[in-house]
Design a protein around this motif. Sequence first.
Motif, PDB file in Angstrom:
ATOM      1  N   ASN A  26       0.823  -1.219   0.000  1.00  0.00           N
ATOM      2  CA  ASN A  26       0.000   0.000   0.000  1.00  0.00           C
ATOM      3  C   ASN A  26       0.851   1.260   0.000  1.00  0.00           C
ATOM      4  N   PHE A  27       2.111   1.134   0.438  1.00  0.00           N
ATOM      5  CA  PHE A  27       2.980   2.298   0.578  1.00  0.00           C
ATOM      6  C   PHE A  27       4.342   1.999  -0.036  1.00  0.00           C
ATOM      7  N   ARG A  28       5.031   3.032  -0.498  1.00  0.00           N
ATOM      8  CA  ARG A  28       6.414   2.893  -0.976  1.00  0.00           C
ATOM      9  C   ARG A  28       7.365   3.037   0.204  1.00  0.00           C
ATOM     10  N   PHE A  29       7.001   3.928   1.141  1.00  0.00           N
ATOM     11  CA  PHE A  29       7.863   4.136   2.306  1.00  0.00           C
ATOM     12  C   PHE A  29       7.049   4.597   3.496  1.00  0.00           C
ATOM     13  N   ILE A  30       7.654   4.444   4.681  1.00  0.00           N
ATOM     14  CA  ILE A  30       7.070   4.941   5.935  1.00  0.00           C
ATOM     15  C   ILE A  30       8.185   5.646   6.694  1.00  0.00           C
ATOM     16  N   ILE A  31       7.886   6.838   7.186  1.00  0.00           N
ATOM     17  CA  ILE A  31       8.841   7.564   8.028  1.00  0.00           C
ATOM     18  C   ILE A  31       8.280   7.573   9.449  1.00  0.00           C
ATOM     19  N   PHE A  32       9.128   7.190  10.396  1.00  0.00           N
ATOM     20  CA  PHE A  32       8.743   7.108  11.804  1.00  0.00           C
ATOM     21  C   PHE A  32       9.493   8.178  12.598  1.00  0.00           C
ATOM     22  N   LYS A  33       8.797   8.731  13.584  1.00  0.00           N
ATOM     23  CA  LYS A  33       9.383   9.768  14.427  1.00  0.00           C
ATOM     24  C   LYS A  33       9.172   9.394  15.888  1.00  0.00           C
ATOM     25  N   ILE A  34      10.187   9.663  16.704  1.00  0.00           N
ATOM     26  CA  ILE A  34      10.031   9.476  18.155  1.00  0.00           C
ATOM     27  C   ILE A  34       9.458  10.761  18.730  1.00  0.00           C
ATOM     28  N   ASP A  35       8.319  10.642  19.380  1.00  0.00           N
ATOM     29  CA  ASP A  35       7.747  11.775  20.093  1.00  0.00           C
ATOM     30  C   ASP A  35       8.356  11.751  21.495  1.00  0.00           C
ATOM     31  N   GLU A  36       9.322  12.629  21.716  1.00  0.00           N
ATOM     32  CA  GLU A  36      10.060  12.609  22.981  1.00  0.00           C
ATOM     33  C   GLU A  36       9.180  12.959  24.171  1.00  0.00           C
ATOM     34  N   ARG A  37       8.134  13.736  23.935  1.00  0.00           N
ATOM     35  CA  ARG A  37       7.223  14.135  25.011  1.00  0.00           C
ATOM     36  C   ARG A  37       6.559  12.929  25.651  1.00  0.00           C
ATOM     37  N   ILE A  38       6.075  11.998  24.804  1.00  0.00           N
ATOM     38  CA  ILE A  38       5.357  10.829  25.336  1.00  0.00           C
ATOM     39  C   ILE A  38       6.169   9.540  25.200  1.00  0.00           C
ATOM     40  N   GLN A  39       7.467   9.677  24.806  1.00  0.00           N
ATOM     41  CA  GLN A  39       8.364   8.527  24.706  1.00  0.00           C
ATOM     42  C   GLN A  39       7.749   7.404  23.858  1.00  0.00           C
TER      43      GLN A  39
END
Length: 139
Positions: A26-39
């Motif tokens: 369904n996707f070519r890529f996924i970018i993930f981010k760490i939300d430091e506020r909620i770990q």
Amino acid sequence: MANSASGMAVNDECKIKFLELKAKRNFRFIIFKIDERIQQVAVEKLGEPGESYEDFTACLPADECRYAVFDLDFVTDENCQKSKIFFISWAPDTSRVRSKMLYASSKDRFKRELDGIQVELQATDPSEMSFDIIKSRAI
């Protein structure tokens, strides 16, 4: 929600979207981010199936760390159509030290949550993840 060694939680959406990329494409890529506020690691961006590697690299911030998954289609020397799923750990030199440490300490645990990664790449500069490098790692 899964927990990592660094106390980082992994949002269930990360695993669900990865499975969709792997099984349904369904996707070519996924970018993930760490939300430091909620770990917690969360999905930041989903790339449409028609998007290119250049579209993907343009989505990575120049001065912030990210994890990413890219589904590379390529043709082998034997003229076979293949696909490999790359896990990319993006930690530019200009990002904050704390952020780099957080991404580094959470990476292995997060990567284990994504079953089906075939190639891993770490990059601190766009030249370290050029299309030529990606393609050479795929073969």
